[in-house]
Motif scaffolding. Structure first.
Motif, PDB file in Angstrom:
ATOM      1  N   SER A 208       0.801  -1.223   0.000  1.00  0.00           N
ATOM      2  CA  SER A 208       0.000   0.000   0.000  1.00  0.00           C
ATOM      3  C   SER A 208       0.837   1.277   0.000  1.00  0.00           C
ATOM      4  N   VAL A 209       2.149   1.143   0.161  1.00  0.00           N
ATOM      5  CA  VAL A 209       3.025   2.318   0.214  1.00  0.00           C
ATOM      6  C   VAL A 209       3.102   2.974  -1.163  1.00  0.00           C
ATOM      7  N   ASN A 210       3.235   4.311  -1.195  1.00  0.00           N
ATOM      8  CA  ASN A 210       3.233   4.999  -2.491  1.00  0.00           C
ATOM      9  C   ASN A 210       4.507   4.715  -3.289  1.00  0.00           C
ATOM     10  N   ARG A 211       4.430   4.925  -4.586  1.00  0.00           N
ATOM     11  CA  ARG A 211       5.485   4.531  -5.521  1.00  0.00           C
ATOM     12  C   ARG A 211       6.805   5.241  -5.238  1.00  0.00           C
ATOM     13  N   GLU A 212       6.752   6.476  -4.765  1.00  0.00           N
ATOM     14  CA  GLU A 212       7.985   7.231  -4.494  1.00  0.00           C
ATOM     15  C   GLU A 212       8.788   6.574  -3.369  1.00  0.00           C
ATOM     16  N   VAL A 213       8.104   6.157  -2.328  1.00  0.00           N
ATOM     17  CA  VAL A 213       8.779   5.476  -1.218  1.00  0.00           C
ATOM     18  C   VAL A 213       9.381   4.159  -1.696  1.00  0.00           C
ATOM     19  N   ILE A 214       8.627   3.406  -2.481  1.00  0.00           N
ATOM     20  CA  ILE A 214       9.123   2.141  -3.017  1.00  0.00           C
ATOM     21  C   ILE A 214      10.331   2.372  -3.912  1.00  0.00           C
ATOM     22  N   SER A 215      10.269   3.391  -4.751  1.00  0.00           N
ATOM     23  CA  SER A 215      11.363   3.692  -5.666  1.00  0.00           C
ATOM     24  C   SER A 215      12.665   3.967  -4.903  1.00  0.00           C
ATOM     25  N   LYS A 216      12.570   4.739  -3.837  1.00  0.00           N
ATOM     26  CA  LYS A 216      13.764   5.053  -3.042  1.00  0.00           C
ATOM     27  C   LYS A 216      14.292   3.810  -2.333  1.00  0.00           C
ATOM     28  N   ALA A 217      13.385   2.998  -1.794  1.00  0.00           N
ATOM     29  CA  ALA A 217      13.808   1.786  -1.100  1.00  0.00           C
ATOM     30  C   ALA A 217      14.488   0.822  -2.061  1.00  0.00           C
ATOM     31  N   LEU A 218      13.929   0.685  -3.268  1.00  0.00           N
ATOM     32  CA  LEU A 218      14.525  -0.204  -4.252  1.00  0.00           C
ATOM     33  C   LEU A 218      15.887   0.299  -4.703  1.00  0.00           C
ATOM     34  N   SER A 219      16.031   1.598  -4.844  1.00  0.00           N
ATOM     35  CA  SER A 219      17.316   2.165  -5.228  1.00  0.00           C
ATOM     36  C   SER A 219      18.381   1.829  -4.191  1.00  0.00           C
ATOM     37  N   ARG A 220      18.028   1.964  -2.923  1.00  0.00           N
ATOM     38  CA  ARG A 220      18.975   1.632  -1.854  1.00  0.00           C
ATOM     39  C   ARG A 220      19.294   0.134  -1.859  1.00  0.00           C
ATOM     40  N   LEU A 221      18.269  -0.689  -2.064  1.00  0.00           N
ATOM     41  CA  LEU A 221      18.464  -2.139  -2.059  1.00  0.00           C
ATOM     42  C   LEU A 221      19.364  -2.575  -3.213  1.00  0.00           C
ATOM     43  N   VAL A 222      19.089  -2.074  -4.408  1.00  0.00           N
ATOM     44  CA  VAL A 222      19.883  -2.456  -5.581  1.00  0.00           C
ATOM     45  C   VAL A 222      21.327  -1.997  -5.427  1.00  0.00           C
ATOM     46  N   ASN A 223      21.522  -0.786  -4.950  1.00  0.00           N
ATOM     47  CA  ASN A 223      22.886  -0.269  -4.744  1.00  0.00           C
ATOM     48  C   ASN A 223      23.635  -1.109  -3.717  1.00  0.00           C
ATOM     49  N   ARG A 224      22.952  -1.468  -2.636  1.00  0.00           N
ATOM     50  CA  ARG A 224      23.597  -2.275  -1.587  1.00  0.00           C
ATOM     51  C   ARG A 224      23.979  -3.656  -2.112  1.00  0.00           C
ATOM     52  N   LEU A 225      23.069  -4.311  -2.812  1.00  0.00           N
ATOM     53  CA  LEU A 225      23.365  -5.640  -3.327  1.00  0.00           C
ATOM     54  C   LEU A 225      24.457  -5.597  -4.395  1.00  0.00           C
ATOM     55  N   SER A 226      24.466  -4.550  -5.200  1.00  0.00           N
ATOM     56  CA  SER A 226      25.503  -4.424  -6.228  1.00  0.00           C
ATOM     57  C   SER A 226      26.879  -4.275  -5.590  1.00  0.00           C
ATOM     58  N   ARG A 227      26.960  -3.515  -4.502  1.00  0.00           N
ATOM     59  CA  ARG A 227      28.244  -3.367  -3.788  1.00  0.00           C
ATOM     60  C   ARG A 227      28.654  -4.690  -3.154  1.00  0.00           C
ATOM     61  N   ASN A 229      27.873  -7.634  -3.985  1.00  0.00           N
ATOM     62  CA  ASN A 229      28.176  -8.654  -4.986  1.00  0.00           C
ATOM     63  C   ASN A 229      29.659  -8.689  -5.342  1.00  0.00           C
ATOM     64  N   GLU A 230      30.360  -7.606  -5.037  1.00  0.00           N
ATOM     65  CA  GLU A 230      31.794  -7.548  -5.311  1.00  0.00           C
ATOM     66  C   GLU A 230      32.611  -8.278  -4.256  1.00  0.00           C
ATOM     67  N   THR A 231      32.022  -8.509  -3.074  1.00  0.00           N
ATOM     68  CA  THR A 231      32.776  -9.138  -1.979  1.00  0.00           C
ATOM     69  C   THR A 231      32.201 -10.474  -1.524  1.00  0.00           C
ATOM     70  N   ARG A 232      30.972 -10.803  -1.959  1.00  0.00           N
ATOM     71  CA  ARG A 232      30.371 -12.087  -1.582  1.00  0.00           C
ATOM     72  C   ARG A 232      29.437 -12.562  -2.678  1.00  0.00           C
ATOM     73  N   GLU A 233      29.085 -13.838  -2.634  1.00  0.00           N
ATOM     74  CA  GLU A 233      28.134 -14.390  -3.597  1.00  0.00           C
ATOM     75  C   GLU A 233      26.718 -14.122  -3.102  1.00  0.00           C
ATOM     76  N   LEU A 234      25.919 -13.516  -3.946  1.00  0.00           N
ATOM     77  CA  LEU A 234      24.551 -13.207  -3.563  1.00  0.00           C
ATOM     78  C   LEU A 234      23.721 -14.491  -3.497  1.00  0.00           C
ATOM     79  N   THR A 235      22.695 -14.475  -2.644  1.00  0.00           N
ATOM     80  CA  THR A 235      21.765 -15.609  -2.597  1.00  0.00           C
ATOM     81  C   THR A 235      20.908 -15.616  -3.855  1.00  0.00           C
TER      82      THR A 235
END
Length: 423
Positions: A208-227, A229-235
């Motif tokens: 139910s959260v608005n798209r702007e909040v989701i967009s920011k959360a996804l940006s943080r998540l993708v950036n974190r996982l991308s970083r 991924n350079e030091t560990r194998e992702l699940t």
């Protein structure tokens, strides 16, 4: 084959001209098994730039099958004129229509996060929004893998949910207080299941959260996982999140995927999905069978119409892994997949070169679809040559013998035998 509006006297095999659906998630051109089946079935021209998603065999209004060689006669109208082809058990229970729909799916990218309403809700939705919910039936379904096949299905366990909420801060930030009440104990004595209530709260808040909040959360998540991924194998689930985000940027369904079981099927494995169970097919090709309905309530991973409130209110919120069916061998060549639904069961048949098999006469109808190879299907009164793309209807009371000079792979869908034999 003689097919008219007159009463049906002797069982016949009826060859069908089938419909397809060109949804955006389908595979492109000849990369899609659906396109190849459609080309052989219809003599159609395939567009290499077009998506070919679903090949339909049945009577549903959204994609009706026609009788081969007879202009504009649909299988549905022929059945209405010849109801005996369904058998008394089926007519008494479901009326003058085929109670199931058989499909072949070619999934190129994720389908929407969705669920199918039960009969009561389906009737209400059809009455209120007939253009969106085109029939009043429920849609329990089963996917039988033709290739390696991946899906999201059902919610993860409470233990896994705890891990997600602790290890994925982006979800915790979005759902806020809803996740603080995640409790592991279940008090069944007074009928209060706290796990379910807490999961419902978390999922509803997230969706139910608005798209702007989701967009920011996804940006943080993708950036974190991308970083990371350079030091560990992702699940595998983390890799899935990155894949889904590329397919559906800024979509809440990417975060919601972390709350679902990620199921991987091998060819010959089957997954069944009851009403009100959340799921999304991700990639691969499958045989799909269901009650004769096209009702879908969506809430993520899609550009189509979404009804978040309805979806969140209708779900069962059952947690844990779904059951995977391996099929029960009927003989050397045939395996039967029987989900806990009355409308259908599916037989998989893999015939060796030069082999033959008999499908006994049943008190209900069957439909067949040939995936590969060539052979013959015979009844007491007719013989039909079949090959890739062939689809046929066999009336109740029809024994079908299948012979082949090459390897032959085909599937039969019919009414659940438990219903036919114990009406």
């Amino acid at each position: 084959m003689e097919v008219t509006g007159a009463k049906h006297h002797e069982p016949e095999l009826v060859k069908l001209k089938c419909s397809i659906q060109n949804y955006d998630w389908g595979r492109m051109g000849y990369d899609s098994r659906v396109s190849r089946l459609f080309e052989r079935n219809n003599g159609a021209q395939i567009d290499e730039k077009q998506h070919y998603a679903e090949f339909w065999i049945g009577t549903h209004v959204s994609g009706p099958s026609l009788l081969q060689g007879i202009d504009n006669v649909s299988l549905k109208n022929w059945i209405v004129q010849n109801p005996k082809v369904l058998g008394d058990v089926v007519v008494d229970k479901w009326g003058n229509d085929l109670p199931f729909l058989l499909k072949v799916l070619s999934v190129g990218r994720s389908l929407s996060i969705q669920a199918h309403p039960d009969k009561e809700l389906a009737g209400l939705l059809h009455k209120l929004q007939p253009n969106t919910y085109k029939d009043s039936n429920h849609k329990p379904e089963m996917a039988l893998a033709l290739t390696e096949f991946e899906a999201l299905c059902g919610f993860i366990s409470s233990e896994e949910l705890d891990v997600v909420l602790e290890s994925v801060p982006e979800i915790k930030e979005v759902v806020g207080n809803a996740c603080e009440d995640q409790i592991l104990t279940v008090n069944k004595h007074n009928g209060e299941v706290k796990e379910e209530r807490n999961l419902r709260s978390i999922f509803t808040k997230l969706m139910s959260v608005n798209r702007e909040v989701i967009s920011k959360a996804l940006s943080r998540l993708v950036n974190r996982l991308s970083r990371q991924n350079e030091t560990r194998e992702l699940t595998s689930k983390e890799e899935l999140v990155l894949k889904l985000e590329k397919q559906y940027p800024n979509d809440v369904g990417v975060l919601a995927a972390l709350l679902f079981n990620h199921v991987k099927l091998e060819p010959g494995d089957a997954l069944y999905i009851a009403a009100n169970e959340p799921h999304a097919y991700l990639t691969g090709e499958c045989i799909e069978c269901m009650a004769a309905s096209d009702n879908v309530v969506r809430a993520g991973l899609t550009p189509k119409y979404m009804d978040v409130k309805i979806l969140c209110s209708m779900l069962t919120y059952r947690q844990g892994l779904p059951e995977i069916l391996k099929g029960v061998p009927l003989n050397r060549y045939v395996r039967r997949y029987t989900p806990p639904f009355e409308e259908f069961e599916v037989d998989e048949c893999l015939l060796d070169q030069g082999a033959s098999v008999v499908f006994p006469a049943l008190p209900g109808p069957s439909v067949f679809v040939v995936i590969s190879g060539e052979g013959s299907m015979l009844t007491s009164s007719c013989e039909e040559r079949v090959s890739e793309g062939a689809a046929l209807f066999a009336p109740a009371g029809t024994e079908v013998r299948v012979n082949t000079e090459s390897e032959l792979q085909f599937y039969r869908a019919g009414v659940n035998n438990k219903v036919l034999l114990n009406p």
